[in-house]
Write a protein that holds these residues in place. Sequence first.
Motif, PDB file in Angstrom:
ATOM      1  N   ALA A 182       0.820  -1.078  -0.140  1.00  0.00           N
ATOM      2  CA  ALA A 182      -0.029   0.092   0.028  1.00  0.00           C
ATOM      3  C   ALA A 182       0.775   1.192   0.068  1.00  0.00           C
ATOM      4  O   ALA A 182       0.622   2.341  -0.729  1.00  0.00           O
ATOM      5  N   MET A 183       1.854   1.234   0.778  1.00  0.00           N
ATOM      6  CA  MET A 183       2.711   2.192   0.910  1.00  0.00           C
ATOM      7  C   MET A 183       3.381   2.628  -0.755  1.00  0.00           C
ATOM      8  O   MET A 183       3.527   3.799  -0.967  1.00  0.00           O
ATOM      9  N   ALA A 190      -2.952   2.640   3.087  1.00  0.00           N
ATOM     10  CA  ALA A 190      -4.420   2.525   2.526  1.00  0.00           C
ATOM     11  C   ALA A 190      -5.629   2.583   3.282  1.00  0.00           C
ATOM     12  O   ALA A 190      -5.548   2.443   4.558  1.00  0.00           O
ATOM     13  N   THR A 191      -6.574   3.005   2.621  1.00  0.00           N
ATOM     14  CA  THR A 191      -7.852   3.104   3.243  1.00  0.00           C
ATOM     15  C   THR A 191      -8.286   1.837   3.395  1.00  0.00           C
ATOM     16  O   THR A 191      -7.921   0.855   2.685  1.00  0.00           O
ATOM     17  N   GLU A 196      -8.470  -3.630   1.099  1.00  0.00           N
ATOM     18  CA  GLU A 196      -9.172  -4.843   0.699  1.00  0.00           C
ATOM     19  C   GLU A 196      -8.822  -5.293  -0.784  1.00  0.00           C
ATOM     20  O   GLU A 196      -8.727  -6.534  -1.016  1.00  0.00           O
ATOM     21  N   ALA A 197      -8.836  -4.252  -1.562  1.00  0.00           N
ATOM     22  CA  ALA A 197      -8.544  -4.676  -3.166  1.00  0.00           C
ATOM     23  C   ALA A 197      -7.224  -4.943  -3.251  1.00  0.00           C
ATOM     24  O   ALA A 197      -7.029  -5.946  -4.081  1.00  0.00           O
ATOM     25  N   LEU A 198      -6.285  -4.353  -2.510  1.00  0.00           N
ATOM     26  CA  LEU A 198      -4.843  -4.748  -2.639  1.00  0.00           C
ATOM     27  C   LEU A 198      -4.831  -6.558  -2.273  1.00  0.00           C
ATOM     28  O   LEU A 198      -3.946  -7.037  -2.853  1.00  0.00           O
ATOM     29  N   GLU A 203      -3.444 -12.022  -3.226  1.00  0.00           N
ATOM     30  CA  GLU A 203      -3.993 -13.332  -2.458  1.00  0.00           C
ATOM     31  C   GLU A 203      -3.081 -14.428  -2.795  1.00  0.00           C
ATOM     32  O   GLU A 203      -2.855 -15.259  -2.100  1.00  0.00           O
ATOM     33  N   HIS A 204      -2.882 -14.537  -4.408  1.00  0.00           N
ATOM     34  CA  HIS A 204      -2.128 -15.641  -4.679  1.00  0.00           C
ATOM     35  C   HIS A 204      -0.641 -16.022  -4.184  1.00  0.00           C
ATOM     36  O   HIS A 204      -0.060 -16.872  -4.257  1.00  0.00           O
TER      37      HIS A 204
END
Length: 244
Positions: A182-183, A190-191, A196-198, A203-204
Amino acid sequence: MNMFPLTLLQAVSDWQRGGNATQNKRRGQKLKGECESLPEKYRTWSHCCFRQVGLPKGGVWNLIGEGRLPEKISSWTFDLDVAKALKGGVPPEGQGYQGIILCVSPPFGSVVVNLDELYKDSDFTLALEQHKGNITGYHDGSGRYGSNQREIVLEVASVAPQDIYSMGGHSSPFDVFVDKAAMLTYGRPATPDEREALMLKVEHVRSEAGPKWLSPQATQRVLMNIKPHAEQLGKIKRLQDAAK
């Protein structure tokens, strides 16, 4: 002739039940004595065997510096996945232990008993079933483990640095990876929605985070880096011991 007497069944179950160092030494010798008369097919294995051990802090350095680590009658497995999963896998951080997986090809005469082969024998499993009521601790030994660990019991005098197949390592937890991503992406934390989107995007690679057994190639790179320092420390220790 009864190939699987109660004394042998008890020795097998006691070995699988485990215990402290003194108990294991005694049980190993008992198992060896009981299995000496078994047919050769139960006392041979010609392929690689794996063993997971947790060395105290600095143990890998000592192994490389001294060139050997004393062994004894001990449990090995021909299934690498079993070796990796034993004792909960890679030892937790902060407990002072370095997990390693050893790999040896059993020297001639070193196989005490091939328990996996033994459990494939229907006469052996029938004897266990018939006598389980007379086997002390059966439900914590043979009754609990059976052939699940694909076990080969070996009597090996020592292992050497070249027998190290894999080392356990720890990377940052998955959540920490996400925060770092996020940084890099936003230049700030991140918000909740961005995070959550990241997490969905990466996830893989979740399985790559946290405790992990290093590949043989990565393990050899680590060992090559510490080898010169460990060998020098080993020489110093031997000189100090000789001066006492």
